[in-house]
Every structure is written in C-alpha cells, then in structure tokens.
Design a protein around this motif. Structure first.
Motif, PDB file in Angstrom:
ATOM      1  N   ALA A  22       3.361  16.068  12.886  1.00  0.00           N
ATOM      2  CA  ALA A  22       4.469  15.980  11.938  1.00  0.00           C
ATOM      3  C   ALA A  22       5.790  16.331  12.622  1.00  0.00           C
ATOM      4  CB  ALA A  22       4.224  16.908  10.745  1.00  0.00           C
ATOM      5  N   ASN A  25       6.790  13.529  14.919  1.00  0.00           N
ATOM      6  CA  ASN A  25       7.241  12.371  14.150  1.00  0.00           C
ATOM      7  C   ASN A  25       8.601  12.614  13.501  1.00  0.00           C
ATOM      8  OD1 ASN A  25       5.116  10.632  14.707  1.00  0.00           O
ATOM      9  ND2 ASN A  25       3.918  11.293  12.959  1.00  0.00           N
ATOM     10  N   VAL A  26       8.842  13.845  13.044  1.00  0.00           N
ATOM     11  CA  VAL A  26      10.158  14.172  12.478  1.00  0.00           C
ATOM     12  C   VAL A  26      11.237  13.972  13.533  1.00  0.00           C
ATOM     13  CG1 VAL A  26      11.598  16.075  11.630  1.00  0.00           C
ATOM     14  CG2 VAL A  26       9.332  15.697  10.649  1.00  0.00           C
ATOM     15  N   PRO A  35      12.821   7.953   8.860  1.00  0.00           N
ATOM     16  CA  PRO A  35      11.471   8.508   8.960  1.00  0.00           C
ATOM     17  C   PRO A  35      10.370   7.450   8.875  1.00  0.00           C
ATOM     18  CG  PRO A  35      12.499   9.103   6.868  1.00  0.00           C
ATOM     19  CD  PRO A  35      13.548   8.440   7.700  1.00  0.00           C
ATOM     20  N   ILE A  89       6.430  13.207   7.196  1.00  0.00           N
ATOM     21  CA  ILE A  89       7.666  13.121   7.984  1.00  0.00           C
ATOM     22  C   ILE A  89       8.883  13.399   7.103  1.00  0.00           C
ATOM     23  CG2 ILE A  89       9.140  11.569   9.324  1.00  0.00           C
ATOM     24  CD1 ILE A  89       6.510  10.151  10.199  1.00  0.00           C
TER      25      ILE A  89
END
Length: 149
Positions: A22, A25-26, A35, A89
């Motif tokens: 996470a 991905n952020v 996102p 995200i």
C-alpha cells in the motif's frame, strides 16, 4: 502439524506485505497524481510476475480452455482485487495505514464468518459460534482503539 505452522507463517507474511504494498502504491499514485494508475501498475507488474512464474512452473497453458466451464461470477475476482488495491491506495493516506488495514481485516472477518457458516463459494462449512463472534468483537474494539489513538 509442521505444514500448518508453515501455512500460518506464510499467511502472516502475506498480511505483513500488504501495508508495504500500500505504501509503495501510494508513492506511485502520488508521483502521477492518480491513485488508480498505481492500482493499474500494481496489477500489470503483478500479472507479469505471475506469468513468468507460470512459465517457470511449466504450466500447461492448453488447460485454460477448461475455464469455459466456470461460472461467470468467478471472473469478478479480478475486479474485486482491483477494487481492493485501489481503495487501499486511496484510503491509506487519508485514514492512516493502521486504521485502513484494521477496517479491512474487520470486513474480511465478518464476510469470512458468513462464507464459512454457509459454505458459500464451495468453501468448507464452519459454523459461527460465540468464540468466533468474540474474535470479531475484539477486532472491532481494536479498530475503535486505533481510530481513537
């Protein structure tokens, strides 16, 4: 018993990598201010990794024709996975990683109890009992504590 311990350790590791995924991905989503692109990129790279792994396993790709017999509902799993990754995200920077994942785990446990209780999706039946319900209550209490502090 040793195999079960291994499965438990692998499950814990799988759970541990989700917040890391996470966070990564952020960062990717922030780099392009989108996102959903990060979710797309995550699935694309993951799909390529899985394809390479199938080649390493020498998977018989001709067996893919057997998927014609599965329910169309089965194919929604990919959409559900994409929804999950995109939501994580979007929510992790807003709620924090701990609250986001404690809410996710709570949702997972509630649905898991229902799936187990009724044996939905051809899963083995495991009746809901008071001990399992107490476990969910503890999760909800944990969410409330994480949210408050």
């Amino acid at each position: 018993m040793k195999a079960q311990i291994l499965y438990i350790v692998v499950a814990i590791i799988a759970g541990a990598v989700l917040p890391i995924q996470a966070g990564l991905n952020v960062q990717l989503g922030k780099s392009v201010q989108q996102p959903i692109f990060a979710a797309f990129a995550s699935f694309l790279i993951g799909s390529l990794g899985l394809l390479i792994y199938l080649f390493i396993l020498k998977f018989n790709f001709t067996s893919i024709v057997q998927t014609k017999t599965v329910s169309p509902l089965v194919w929604t799993a990919g959409i559900l996975g994409a929804f999950y990754v995109a939501v994580v995200i979007i929510l992790a920077p807003r709620l924090g990683t701990a609250l986001t994942f404690s809410l996710i785990v709570t949702g997972q446990m509630i649905i898991s109890l229902i799936l187990d209780h009724y044996g939905l999706l051809d899963l083995p039946v495991k009746q809901i009992n008071w001990q399992r319900l107490v476990g969910v209550v503890f999760l909800v209490i944990g969410v409330l504590l994480i949210r408050k502090f």
